[in-house]
Design an enzyme around this catalytic site. Structure first.
Site, PDB file in Angstrom:
ATOM      1  N   ASP A 246       3.773  24.181  27.594  1.00  0.00           N
ATOM      2  CA  ASP A 246       4.743  22.634  27.707  1.00  0.00           C
ATOM      3  C   ASP A 246       5.632  23.868  27.980  1.00  0.00           C
ATOM      4  OD1 ASP A 246       1.872  21.534  26.313  1.00  0.00           O
ATOM      5  OD2 ASP A 246       3.980  20.968  24.691  1.00  0.00           O
TER       6      ASP A 246
ATOM      7  N   HIS B 124      -1.126  29.699  28.208  1.00  0.00           N
ATOM      8  CA  HIS B 124      -2.529  30.037  28.755  1.00  0.00           C
ATOM      9  C   HIS B 124      -2.793  30.465  29.824  1.00  0.00           C
ATOM     10  CE1 HIS B 124      -3.284  27.818  24.767  1.00  0.00           C
ATOM     11  NE2 HIS B 124      -2.320  27.622  24.340  1.00  0.00           N
TER      12      HIS B 124
ATOM     13  N   SER C 264      12.278  29.981  26.551  1.00  0.00           N
ATOM     14  CA  SER C 264      11.394  31.176  27.272  1.00  0.00           C
ATOM     15  C   SER C 264      11.267  30.797  28.313  1.00  0.00           C
ATOM     16  CB  SER C 264       9.986  31.636  26.320  1.00  0.00           C
ATOM     17  OG  SER C 264      10.486  32.003  25.405  1.00  0.00           O
TER      18      SER C 264
END
Length: 300
Positions: free
Chosen positions: A115, A171, A258
């Site tokens: 995201d 991911h 991040s």
């Protein structure tokens, strides 16, 4: 400085809610703040101590206000009950329900690994990779390997900036095998656009993890996770040389905003036009993990 981004679902420009906005402006815009930043905040010990606190039961009290202030949708969480989290970090790295982040399973589609808010570039010059408009760095500086960097000239770059409100697990973008990896020590500046516009070569200065992912459909990909203020820990949960499926978890960031960065070789992927166009206009685009963000150039 207002931080604006394009909501991909609606196509509308939105103003980002910035956690600690006044504090960030003080740090990066005032002389006293800049001194405090250089001598205290950017140091790993500061973020490590903050991380230790976020691992204690005392930090639980921050959860309700954090959810409210940043409008976090807890119905997406695998565990919606906020009282069940033992500390703030356990809440921060919460897992989501599978249906909350559907995976673009078409093998010719590249999916977002996290995201966040995306800046995307094609036909890159590895000696002038864009951090933000007017600030550049070299790929060899970022990954600490000039020979490997040369293989990516003319390729593509996708930067995904995670806001503290985002899902903080990242991911794999395709099926394949994760190969060699390394950690590069560094500072921990914020990755907020205010900091990115003030600190030259910020990504090259911050702590980061660099890995080579041998993708089944997009050739070799450089995958990078960049630490930031209060991100004392980047946790990798995959096993090197063990095959992974598209959408499998690679790791997670503990507390703080991040960034993830991916580099692709030339003529491998066509990044979606809206992401490229928004980037040219100076706007990030909000995307979600699993969402299609590009297409394989040689379809199979």
């Amino acid at each position: 400085m207002r931080v604006c981004f394009i909501d991909r679902e609606t196509g509308k420009l939105k103003v980002e809610t910035v956690a600690g906005e006044k504090y960030l402006k003080w740090l990066y815009d005032t002389n006293i703040g800049k001194s405090f930043l250089e001598y205290v905040i950017k140091k790993r010990i500061f973020s490590r101590l903050m991380g230790l606190y976020m691992d204690t039961p005392l930090s639980k009290k921050k959860i309700p206000s954090f959810i409210n202030d940043l409008s976090i949708n807890m119905s997406e969480a695998l565990d919606e009950n906020i009282t069940s989290y033992k500390n703030f970090n356990e809440f921060f790295i919460r897992r989501l329900k599978e249906e909350a982040r559907p995976i673009a399973m078409d093998k010719n589609k590249l999916m977002s690994t996290a995201d966040g808010r995306v800046l995307a570039y094609d036909n890159i010059d590895i000696n002038k990779v864009v951090q933000v408009k007017g600030i550049e760095y070299t790929l060899s500086e970022l990954i600490g390997d000039s020979e490997l960097a040369n293989d990516y000239n003319g390729g593509a770059c996708i930067i995904t900036r995670l806001n503290p409100s985002d899902y903080h697990r990242f991911h794999f973008p395709d099926t394949g095998i994760p190969r060699k990896s390394k950690s590069i020590k560094g500072s921990l500046y914020s990755v907020n656009p205010l900091a990115l516009s003030k600190i030259q070569k910020l990504y090259c200065k911050n702590q980061r993890e660099v890995a080579i992912f041998q993708s089944d459909n997009f050739q070799e990909i450089i995958m990078i996770e960049v630490g930031a203020t209060c991100v004392g820990t980047i946790v990798q949960t995959y096993e090197k040389d063990k095959p992974v499926l598209k959408g499998d978890e690679k790791g997670y960031f503990k507390f703080g905003g991040s960034t993830t960065i991916m580099f692709f070789k030339k003529a491998v992927v066509k990044i979606d036009s809206d992401l490229l166009e928004n980037t040219l206009k100076g706007y990030e685009t909000k995307v979600y993990m699993g969402e299609a963000i590009g297409t394989k150039l040689v379809l199979s």
